[in-house]
Design an enzyme around this catalytic site. Structure first.
Site, PDB file in Angstrom:
ATOM      1  CB  SER A 140      -4.272 -11.006  18.592  1.00 49.96           C
ATOM      2  OG  SER A 140      -3.256 -11.277  19.526  1.00 49.96           O
ATOM      3  CE1 TYR A 150       3.046  -7.821  15.409  1.00 52.36           C
ATOM      4  CE2 TYR A 150       3.536 -10.068  16.097  1.00 52.36           C
ATOM      5  CZ  TYR A 150       2.798  -9.184  15.331  1.00 52.36           C
ATOM      6  OH  TYR A 150       1.818  -9.659  14.498  1.00 52.36           O
ATOM      7  CE  LYS A 182      -0.380  -7.712  16.538  1.00 55.21           C
ATOM      8  NZ  LYS A 182      -1.481  -7.015  15.866  1.00 55.21           N
TER       9      LYS A 182
HETATM   10  N1  NAP Z   1       1.294 -11.849   8.336  1.00 55.98           N
HETATM   11  C1  NAP Z   1       1.338 -12.663   9.376  1.00 55.98           C
HETATM   12  O1  NAP Z   1       1.888 -13.776   9.305  1.00 55.98           O
HETATM   13  C2  NAP Z   1       0.707 -12.255  10.696  1.00 55.98           C
HETATM   14  C3  NAP Z   1       0.791 -13.164  11.774  1.00 55.98           C
HETATM   15  C4  NAP Z   1       0.198 -12.820  12.966  1.00 55.98           C
HETATM   16  C5  NAP Z   1      -0.466 -11.615  13.103  1.00 55.98           C
HETATM   17  N2  NAP Z   1      -0.521 -10.753  12.042  1.00 55.98           N
HETATM   18  C6  NAP Z   1      -1.259  -9.498  12.228  1.00 55.98           C
HETATM   19  O2  NAP Z   1      -2.162  -9.315  11.148  1.00 55.98           O
HETATM   20  C7  NAP Z   1      -2.367  -7.918  10.915  1.00 55.98           C
HETATM   21  C8  NAP Z   1      -2.118  -7.583   9.457  1.00 55.98           C
HETATM   22  O3  NAP Z   1      -0.786  -7.959   9.144  1.00 55.98           O
HETATM   23  P1  NAP Z   1      -0.258  -8.103   7.647  1.00 55.98           P
HETATM   24  O4  NAP Z   1       0.669  -9.250   7.659  1.00 55.98           O
HETATM   25  O5  NAP Z   1      -1.390  -8.060   6.677  1.00 55.98           O
HETATM   26  O6  NAP Z   1       0.629  -6.763   7.568  1.00 55.98           O
HETATM   27  P2  NAP Z   1       1.009  -5.805   6.353  1.00 55.98           P
HETATM   28  O7  NAP Z   1       0.975  -6.512   5.069  1.00 55.98           O
HETATM   29  O8  NAP Z   1       2.256  -5.128   6.779  1.00 55.98           O
HETATM   30  O9  NAP Z   1      -0.203  -4.751   6.374  1.00 55.98           O
HETATM   31  C9  NAP Z   1      -0.341  -3.886   7.466  1.00 55.98           C
HETATM   32  C10 NAP Z   1      -1.391  -2.844   7.144  1.00 55.98           C
HETATM   33  O10 NAP Z   1      -1.444  -1.942   8.265  1.00 55.98           O
HETATM   34  C11 NAP Z   1      -1.220  -0.600   7.811  1.00 55.98           C
HETATM   35  N3  NAP Z   1      -0.526   0.163   8.837  1.00 55.98           N
HETATM   36  C12 NAP Z   1       0.650  -0.119   9.428  1.00 55.98           C
HETATM   37  N4  NAP Z   1       1.013   0.875  10.245  1.00 55.98           N
HETATM   38  C13 NAP Z   1       0.017   1.805  10.186  1.00 55.98           C
HETATM   39  C14 NAP Z   1      -0.167   3.073  10.777  1.00 55.98           C
HETATM   40  N5  NAP Z   1       0.731   3.611  11.587  1.00 55.98           N
HETATM   41  N6  NAP Z   1      -1.301   3.764  10.479  1.00 55.98           N
HETATM   42  C15 NAP Z   1      -2.224   3.254   9.637  1.00 55.98           C
HETATM   43  N7  NAP Z   1      -2.087   2.058   9.027  1.00 55.98           N
HETATM   44  C16 NAP Z   1      -0.970   1.348   9.294  1.00 55.98           C
HETATM   45  C17 NAP Z   1      -0.351  -0.787   6.552  1.00 55.98           C
HETATM   46  O11 NAP Z   1      -0.460   0.299   5.652  1.00 55.98           O
HETATM   47  P3  NAP Z   1       0.538   1.540   5.616  1.00 55.98           P
HETATM   48  O12 NAP Z   1       1.921   1.018   5.797  1.00 55.98           O
HETATM   49  O13 NAP Z   1       0.277   2.143   4.285  1.00 55.98           O
HETATM   50  O14 NAP Z   1       0.082   2.407   6.735  1.00 55.98           O
HETATM   51  C18 NAP Z   1      -1.014  -2.002   5.924  1.00 55.98           C
HETATM   52  O15 NAP Z   1      -2.162  -1.639   5.205  1.00 55.98           O
HETATM   53  C19 NAP Z   1      -1.433  -7.204  11.903  1.00 55.98           C
HETATM   54  O16 NAP Z   1      -2.159  -6.862  13.066  1.00 55.98           O
HETATM   55  C20 NAP Z   1      -0.395  -8.262  12.239  1.00 55.98           C
HETATM   56  O17 NAP Z   1       0.226  -8.032  13.487  1.00 55.98           O
HETATM   57  C21 NAP Z   1       0.051 -11.040  10.850  1.00 55.98           C
END
Ligand code: NAP
Length: 258
Positions: A145, A161, A165
């Site tokens: 989330s 978003y 979430k």
């Molecule tokens: N980074 C932060 O600060 C933060 C904060 C709060 C919550 N989050 C949550 O943490 C989680 C991971 O985020 P992250 O920051 O690691 O993001 P990220 O670096 O953008 O990685 C997202 C991953 O999800 C995959 N993905 C996205 N759309 C997809 C689709 N349609 N089908 C299959 N795979 C898909 C992407 O690969 P492809 O593009 O190759 O599909 C990638 O492997 C998410 O749920 C995000 O909302 C992150």
């Protein structure tokens, strides 16, 4: 007693980079067989390569390229994963932060796409793996989330978003109550501000379109407040060792020692 992760199989969505990749590495380090899902096959191969460099046998790694926004690809991916055996741990990590911008200009199709990836895909994958977990009397579902659910007004121009979430957390807590006593736990995890491609993508957007979001994300990065994916993944894995269900875990309240 901590579960024996060496006998488990985990499906991690969004395992091609960022937090999902770090979770996959952490689970594999604990001996879990891992199934890596995302759209970009090259990034999944990079994760797979890093796992093999750490000594994980190739036979304990599977790669499933699929677009979770596409119902047909989701179904095929779930079927191919389950054909190889039961999933014991499901980490619904993949998400999209789009569409961003003033809500008045957001098209319904873009809103639907956000719900598809951030809410419907996690719910559908969970339903697919649940029968095996229930038969085994053990399972772990974790839905990644965001802290934005605690303060939705903090992400102006990120309405989809914040809303998706929040929906994911409600789904999580409700399903956990439904499954109480089955051995299958369902929890949500707020990973903190993590230095990933998603954060970089937001910083790269037009400030005119995304307004104060741009300033906030640029400032967090410049001030060095972002944590590493490995830090966030370690806190999640510490939670995963327990039997708690229906929780909203947060990186800042990780069990001691993480
Ligand atoms: N980074 C932060 O600060 C933060 C904060 C709060 C919550 N989050 C949550 O943490 C989680 C991971 O985020 P992250 O920051 O690691 O993001 P990220 O670096 O953008 O990685 C997202 C991953 O999800 C995959 N993905 C996205 N759309 C997809 C689709 N349609 N089908 C299959 N795979 C898909 C992407 O690969 P492809 O593009 O190759 O599909 C990638 O492997 C998410 O749920 C995000 O909302 C992150």
């Amino acid at each position: 007693m901590a579960p024996d992760f060496t006998t488990k199989t985990a499906l991690i969505t969004g395992a091609g980079r960022g937090i999902g990749r770090a979770i996959a590495l952490g689970l594999a380090d604990a001996g879990t067989r891992v199934v890596l899902l995302a759209r970009t096959a090259g990034q999944l191969e990079e994760t797979s390569g890093q796992l093999r460099e750490r000594g994980v046998p190739a036979g304990r790694i599977s790669v499933v390229p699929a677009d979770l926004a596409d119902e047909g690809q989701r179904a095929l991916a779930a079927a191919s994963v389950l054909a190889a055996g039961r999933v014991d741990i499901l980490v619904n990590n993949a998400a999209t932060v789009e569409p961003l911008g003033p809500t008045i200009g957001i098209q319904a199709r873009d809103l639907r796409a956000a719900y598809e990836v951030n809410v419907i895909a996690p719910a559908e994958l969970t339903a697919a793996v649940l029968p095996g977990m229930l038969t085994a009397g053990w399972g772990r579902v974790v839905n990644i989330s965001s802290g934005i659910v605690a303060s939705p007004a903090g992400m102006i121009r990120g309405n989809a978003y914040a809303a998706t979430k929040a929906a994911l957390e409600a789904h999580t807590v409700n399903l956990a109550a439904e499954l109480a006593g089955t051995g299958v736990t369902v929890n949500a995890y707020r990973p903190g501000g993590v230095d990933t491609a998603m954060q970089a993508w937001i910083r790269g957007q037009d400030p005119e379109r995304i307004g104060r979001l741009h300033e906030r994300f640029t400032k967090n990065y410049a001030e060095g407040t972002l944590i590493t994916p490995e830090h966030s993944a370690a806190a999640l894995l510490a939670h995963l060792a327990g039997d708690g269900t229906g929780g909203i875990w947060d990186v800042s309240t990780a069990p001691a020692g993480t």
